[in-house]
Design a protein around this motif. Structure first.
Motif, PDB file in Angstrom:
ATOM      1  N   SER A  53      36.982  47.336  37.714  1.00  0.00           N
ATOM      2  CA  SER A  53      38.286  46.933  37.197  1.00  0.00           C
ATOM      3  C   SER A  53      38.676  45.543  37.686  1.00  0.00           C
ATOM      4  CB  SER A  53      39.352  47.947  37.631  1.00  0.00           C
ATOM      5  OG  SER A  53      40.628  47.574  37.164  1.00  0.00           O
ATOM      6  N   MET A  54      38.368  45.235  38.960  1.00  0.00           N
ATOM      7  CA  MET A  54      38.716  43.930  39.513  1.00  0.00           C
ATOM      8  C   MET A  54      37.880  42.809  38.907  1.00  0.00           C
ATOM      9  SD  MET A  54      39.350  44.827  43.532  1.00  0.00           S
ATOM     10  CE  MET A  54      39.833  43.156  43.962  1.00  0.00           C
ATOM     11  N   ALA A  55      36.830  43.168  38.218  1.00  0.00           N
ATOM     12  CA  ALA A  55      35.989  42.170  37.553  1.00  0.00           C
ATOM     13  C   ALA A  55      36.471  41.873  36.138  1.00  0.00           C
ATOM     14  CB  ALA A  55      34.537  42.651  37.519  1.00  0.00           C
ATOM     15  N   PHE A  56      37.644  42.388  35.758  1.00  0.00           N
ATOM     16  CA  PHE A  56      38.082  42.214  34.371  1.00  0.00           C
ATOM     17  C   PHE A  56      38.290  40.745  34.015  1.00  0.00           C
ATOM     18  CE2 PHE A  56      41.076  41.996  30.852  1.00  0.00           C
ATOM     19  CZ  PHE A  56      40.416  42.796  29.922  1.00  0.00           C
ATOM     20  N   GLY A  57      38.580  39.912  35.026  1.00  0.00           N
ATOM     21  CA  GLY A  57      38.705  38.489  34.739  1.00  0.00           C
ATOM     22  C   GLY A  57      37.457  37.921  34.090  1.00  0.00           C
ATOM     23  N   SER A  58      36.289  38.474  34.448  1.00  0.00           N
ATOM     24  CA  SER A  58      35.031  38.050  33.819  1.00  0.00           C
ATOM     25  C   SER A  58      35.016  38.423  32.345  1.00  0.00           C
ATOM     26  CB  SER A  58      33.841  38.704  34.534  1.00  0.00           C
ATOM     27  OG  SER A  58      33.854  38.403  35.917  1.00  0.00           O
ATOM     28  N   PHE A  59      35.487  39.637  32.038  1.00  0.00           N
ATOM     29  CA  PHE A  59      35.558  40.075  30.645  1.00  0.00           C
ATOM     30  C   PHE A  59      36.605  39.266  29.883  1.00  0.00           C
ATOM     31  CE2 PHE A  59      33.676  43.829  32.662  1.00  0.00           C
ATOM     32  CZ  PHE A  59      32.685  44.154  31.766  1.00  0.00           C
ATOM     33  N   GLY A 176      34.196  44.157  43.566  1.00  0.00           N
ATOM     34  CA  GLY A 176      34.787  43.004  42.911  1.00  0.00           C
ATOM     35  C   GLY A 176      34.033  41.715  43.161  1.00  0.00           C
ATOM     36  N   VAL A 177      33.238  41.667  44.235  1.00  0.00           N
ATOM     37  CA  VAL A 177      32.358  40.524  44.480  1.00  0.00           C
ATOM     38  C   VAL A 177      31.091  40.640  43.653  1.00  0.00           C
ATOM     39  CG1 VAL A 177      30.963  39.326  46.201  1.00  0.00           C
ATOM     40  CG2 VAL A 177      33.242  40.144  46.817  1.00  0.00           C
ATOM     41  N   VAL A 178      30.513  41.840  43.661  1.00  0.00           N
ATOM     42  CA  VAL A 178      29.201  42.044  43.042  1.00  0.00           C
ATOM     43  C   VAL A 178      29.270  41.986  41.520  1.00  0.00           C
ATOM     44  CG1 VAL A 178      27.341  43.715  42.707  1.00  0.00           C
ATOM     45  CG2 VAL A 178      28.305  43.352  44.996  1.00  0.00           C
ATOM     46  N   PHE A 179      30.231  42.689  40.921  1.00  0.00           N
ATOM     47  CA  PHE A 179      30.235  42.828  39.464  1.00  0.00           C
ATOM     48  C   PHE A 179      30.436  41.504  38.718  1.00  0.00           C
ATOM     49  CE2 PHE A 179      30.986  47.440  40.250  1.00  0.00           C
ATOM     50  CZ  PHE A 179      29.919  47.918  39.502  1.00  0.00           C
ATOM     51  N   PRO A 180      31.368  40.606  39.122  1.00  0.00           N
ATOM     52  CA  PRO A 180      31.472  39.339  38.386  1.00  0.00           C
ATOM     53  C   PRO A 180      30.194  38.514  38.428  1.00  0.00           C
ATOM     54  CG  PRO A 180      33.438  39.689  39.703  1.00  0.00           C
ATOM     55  CD  PRO A 180      32.449  40.742  40.118  1.00  0.00           C
ATOM     56  N   LEU A 186      23.903  38.530  33.945  1.00  0.00           N
ATOM     57  CA  LEU A 186      23.334  39.394  32.901  1.00  0.00           C
ATOM     58  C   LEU A 186      23.814  39.014  31.509  1.00  0.00           C
ATOM     59  CD1 LEU A 186      23.514  42.875  34.692  1.00  0.00           C
ATOM     60  CD2 LEU A 186      21.476  41.498  34.235  1.00  0.00           C
ATOM     61  N   PHE A 187      25.066  38.542  31.368  1.00  0.00           N
ATOM     62  CA  PHE A 187      25.544  38.105  30.064  1.00  0.00           C
ATOM     63  C   PHE A 187      24.613  37.056  29.474  1.00  0.00           C
ATOM     64  CE2 PHE A 187      30.316  39.075  30.959  1.00  0.00           C
ATOM     65  CZ  PHE A 187      30.112  40.393  30.603  1.00  0.00           C
ATOM     66  N   ASP A 188      24.154  36.135  30.302  1.00  0.00           N
ATOM     67  CA  ASP A 188      23.290  35.050  29.831  1.00  0.00           C
ATOM     68  C   ASP A 188      21.846  35.502  29.611  1.00  0.00           C
ATOM     69  OD1 ASP A 188      25.417  33.284  29.917  1.00  0.00           O
ATOM     70  OD2 ASP A 188      24.989  32.631  31.969  1.00  0.00           O
ATOM     71  N   LYS A 189      21.375  36.447  30.440  1.00  0.00           N
ATOM     72  CA  LYS A 189      19.957  36.820  30.400  1.00  0.00           C
ATOM     73  C   LYS A 189      19.642  37.962  29.432  1.00  0.00           C
ATOM     74  CE  LYS A 189      19.023  35.242  35.126  1.00  0.00           C
ATOM     75  NZ  LYS A 189      18.608  35.627  36.495  1.00  0.00           N
ATOM     76  N   VAL A 190      20.494  38.979  29.376  1.00  0.00           N
ATOM     77  CA  VAL A 190      20.183  40.149  28.540  1.00  0.00           C
ATOM     78  C   VAL A 190      21.244  40.409  27.473  1.00  0.00           C
ATOM     79  CG1 VAL A 190      18.850  41.238  30.372  1.00  0.00           C
ATOM     80  CG2 VAL A 190      21.277  41.771  30.161  1.00  0.00           C
ATOM     81  N   GLY A 191      22.317  39.619  27.464  1.00  0.00           N
ATOM     82  CA  GLY A 191      23.364  39.809  26.472  1.00  0.00           C
ATOM     83  C   GLY A 191      24.440  40.765  26.953  1.00  0.00           C
ATOM     84  N   GLN A 263      38.612  27.228  34.507  1.00  0.00           N
ATOM     85  CA  GLN A 263      37.972  26.509  33.392  1.00  0.00           C
ATOM     86  C   GLN A 263      38.903  25.477  32.762  1.00  0.00           C
ATOM     87  OE1 GLN A 263      35.541  29.036  30.613  1.00  0.00           O
ATOM     88  NE2 GLN A 263      34.082  27.810  31.782  1.00  0.00           N
ATOM     89  N   GLU A 264      40.223  25.721  32.848  1.00  0.00           N
ATOM     90  CA  GLU A 264      41.176  24.745  32.328  1.00  0.00           C
ATOM     91  C   GLU A 264      41.067  23.410  33.064  1.00  0.00           C
ATOM     92  OE1 GLU A 264      43.496  24.701  29.805  1.00  0.00           O
ATOM     93  OE2 GLU A 264      42.465  26.509  29.111  1.00  0.00           O
ATOM     94  N   TYR A 265      40.581  23.458  34.301  1.00  0.00           N
ATOM     95  CA  TYR A 265      40.422  22.233  35.091  1.00  0.00           C
ATOM     96  C   TYR A 265      38.962  21.802  35.155  1.00  0.00           C
ATOM     97  CZ  TYR A 265      45.331  22.489  36.193  1.00  0.00           C
ATOM     98  OH  TYR A 265      46.710  22.499  36.080  1.00  0.00           O
ATOM     99  N   HIS A 266      38.234  22.121  34.065  1.00  0.00           N
ATOM    100  CA  HIS A 266      36.883  21.601  33.821  1.00  0.00           C
ATOM    101  C   HIS A 266      35.873  22.057  34.887  1.00  0.00           C
ATOM    102  CE1 HIS A 266      38.961  19.176  30.889  1.00  0.00           C
ATOM    103  NE2 HIS A 266      39.713  18.629  31.841  1.00  0.00           N
ATOM    104  N   ILE A 267      36.096  23.263  35.377  1.00  0.00           N
ATOM    105  CA  ILE A 267      35.131  23.886  36.293  1.00  0.00           C
ATOM    106  C   ILE A 267      34.174  24.718  35.456  1.00  0.00           C
ATOM    107  CG2 ILE A 267      34.882  25.553  38.186  1.00  0.00           C
ATOM    108  CD1 ILE A 267      37.673  24.587  39.138  1.00  0.00           C
ATOM    109  N   SER A 268      32.874  24.620  35.730  1.00  0.00           N
ATOM    110  CA  SER A 268      31.874  25.296  34.906  1.00  0.00           C
ATOM    111  C   SER A 268      32.081  26.806  34.915  1.00  0.00           C
ATOM    112  CB  SER A 268      30.470  24.974  35.426  1.00  0.00           C
ATOM    113  OG  SER A 268      30.252  25.579  36.688  1.00  0.00           O
ATOM    114  N   GLN A 269      31.537  27.472  33.885  1.00  0.00           N
ATOM    115  CA  GLN A 269      31.716  28.912  33.765  1.00  0.00           C
ATOM    116  C   GLN A 269      31.141  29.648  34.970  1.00  0.00           C
ATOM    117  OE1 GLN A 269      31.095  30.814  29.901  1.00  0.00           O
ATOM    118  NE2 GLN A 269      29.854  32.390  30.908  1.00  0.00           N
ATOM    119  N   SER A 270      29.972  29.247  35.433  1.00  0.00           N
ATOM    120  CA  SER A 270      29.352  29.949  36.559  1.00  0.00           C
ATOM    121  C   SER A 270      30.203  29.802  37.820  1.00  0.00           C
ATOM    122  CB  SER A 270      27.945  29.403  36.816  1.00  0.00           C
ATOM    123  OG  SER A 270      27.980  28.020  37.129  1.00  0.00           O
TER     124      SER A 270
END
Length: 424
Positions: A53-59, A176-180, A186-191, A263-270
């Motif tokens: 749930s704490m990783a929802f910011g990633s979603f 919350g550290v591990v999941f984001p 994994l989003f980039d590697k396996v979709g 990201q609004e301040y031009h920080i990369s997604q990773s």
């Protein structure tokens, strides 16, 4: 100092119980093997449920750029808000069932439902499908894993209850550290689909461990009423719930929006995903170190400053965080003090409750704060939209909510003992 208001309720208001009273609990032993196993199992339950749930910011960021690109930030945040609302509001039901039947079958059910919800999320493509799978169904599984784990842990400890609960709830921050980080890779590697399915299998394994290890020292007994009226008449309990409700208007906002803000301040997604993990890493220490301190200086004495400092750092630091270093600094401090708040909730409720009412009181408290938890993030998103993507109004809303929540909770401490330096 425990509240005694439960004993002040007139006997005429209590239902006549002709049933044989439940057997008393066995002689109390602080911790013991079962207690330590319960902490370990609860850690894994919260790693899976609260960590996800704490990783929802990633979603939130992923959806805004992919499946739900045509929806506003406020629209997308409703998925996480519904998830939190269902989780919170389930507390009253799950707490009552825990008091009556113990944790095992609740944890088993929660493991199955949480895993199913993530599998369905991996297949979702439409907004309403995400609301159903990641919002409603996940929230049910979340509640079935969280409330029995925390209530069961509280039954095994008295002297070191805050420490035990802090270690258990630290599992949510580790998750919350591990999941984001895991999801971003994994989003980039396996979709998206397989990334979410892999996280579902991780949650399944954690739920199995929790089901096997978590136990309660209280005997099973006849279910009580769905609403414990005597608890609602306890002024200290009622004010504490009000303070928690106001805090919940703002406490989840940074967790949901910090990635998008970065990201609004031009920080990369990773690196933006990494900021969320850093916030949750700070929360790991915030759930353990203050919990150990709370058993020495007082649970309320730890909770109240932690809540106030969340608000202060939000207004003083996040409001002026326009580069990676400042955003990261804010994330560390906010994570630490928010972790302390989450860790102290159950301890403070237990302190003003009889042991046989911990489950139902904790459940009722979470049910009552579910409504501000539901609307807090969409309100923040609506403010963001109104201000044409300026985060100032949203940040002020968050900080003021946290400061007001700390002041309301301070009233409970002063009602218990008027001395500011007293151990409460």
């Amino acid at each position: 100092m425990p509240s005694t208001s439960d004993h002040d309720v007139p006997h005429a208001l209590e239902p006549v119980d002709t049933e044989k009273p439940p057997p008393p609990p066995p002689p109390f032993v602080e911790g013991g093997l079962r207690g330590y196993m319960t902490i370990f199992g609860a850690f894994f339950a919260l790693f899976a449920a609260f960590g996800q749930s704490m990783a929802f910011g990633s979603f939130q960021l992923w959806y805004s750029q992919n499946q739900l690109v045509e929806y506003t930030a406020s629209d997308i945040s409703w998925i996480g808000s519904v998830q939190l609302w269902v989780f919170f509001v389930s507390g009253g039901v799950v707490g009552r069932l825990f008091d009556a039947y113990g944790p095992t079958w609740l944890l088993a059910s929660g493991t199955i439902i949480l895993t199913f919800s993530l599998m369905m999320t991996s297949l979702a493509t439409k907004y309403y499908e995400f609301i159903l799978a990641q919002g409603i169904v996940f929230g049910i599984g979340f509640g079935l894993l969280f409330f029995p784990s925390m209530s069961a842990t509280a039954t095994h400890f008295m002297k070191y209850r805050a420490t035990a609960l802090g270690i258990a709830v630290a599992g949510s921050s580790v998750g919350g550290v591990v999941f984001p980080i895991m999801l971003q890779q994994l989003f980039d590697k396996v979709g998206f689909g397989w990334a979410v399915r892999i996280s579902a299998f991780v949650c399944l394994a954690c739920g199995v461990i929790a089901t096997a290890l978590v136990s309660s020292r209280l005997p099973k007994r006849k279910p009580g009423p769905w609403i414990d009226v005597s608890s609602l008449k306890d002024v200290n309990y009622a004010i504490f719930v009000l303070g928690s409700a106001v805090t919940c208007l703002g406490i989840f906002v940074p967790m949901y929006y910090i990635v998008q803000y970065a990201q609004e301040y031009h920080i990369s997604q990773s690196l933006a995903f990494g900021v969320l993990s850093i916030m949750n890493a700070g929360s790991v220490f915030g759930r353990i170190a203050p919990s150990i301190m709370a058993d020495r200086i007082g649970r309320f004495n730890t909770l109240i400053p932690s809540t106030a400092l969340m608000g202060i750092f939000t207004l003083a630091l996040w409001l002026h965080a326009h580069d990676l270093a400042t955003i990261t600094t804010y994330s560390v401090f906010y994570g630490f003090f928010s972790g302390s708040w989450f860790a102290m909730q159950t301890s403070c409720i237990a302190q003003i409750s009889r042991m046989d009412k911990i489950g139902v009181r904790m459940g009722m408290a979470y049910s009552l704060v579910s409504f501000p938890a539901l609307v807090g993030e969409p309100i923040a998103g609506a403010i963001l939209t109104r201000d044409n993507a300026s985060y100032t109004g949203m940040i002020v809303f968050t900080g003021v909510s946290l400061l007001l929540g700390s002041l309301i909770t301070l009233v409970v401490k002063l009602r218990i003992n008027r001395s500011l330096l007293a151990k409460v």
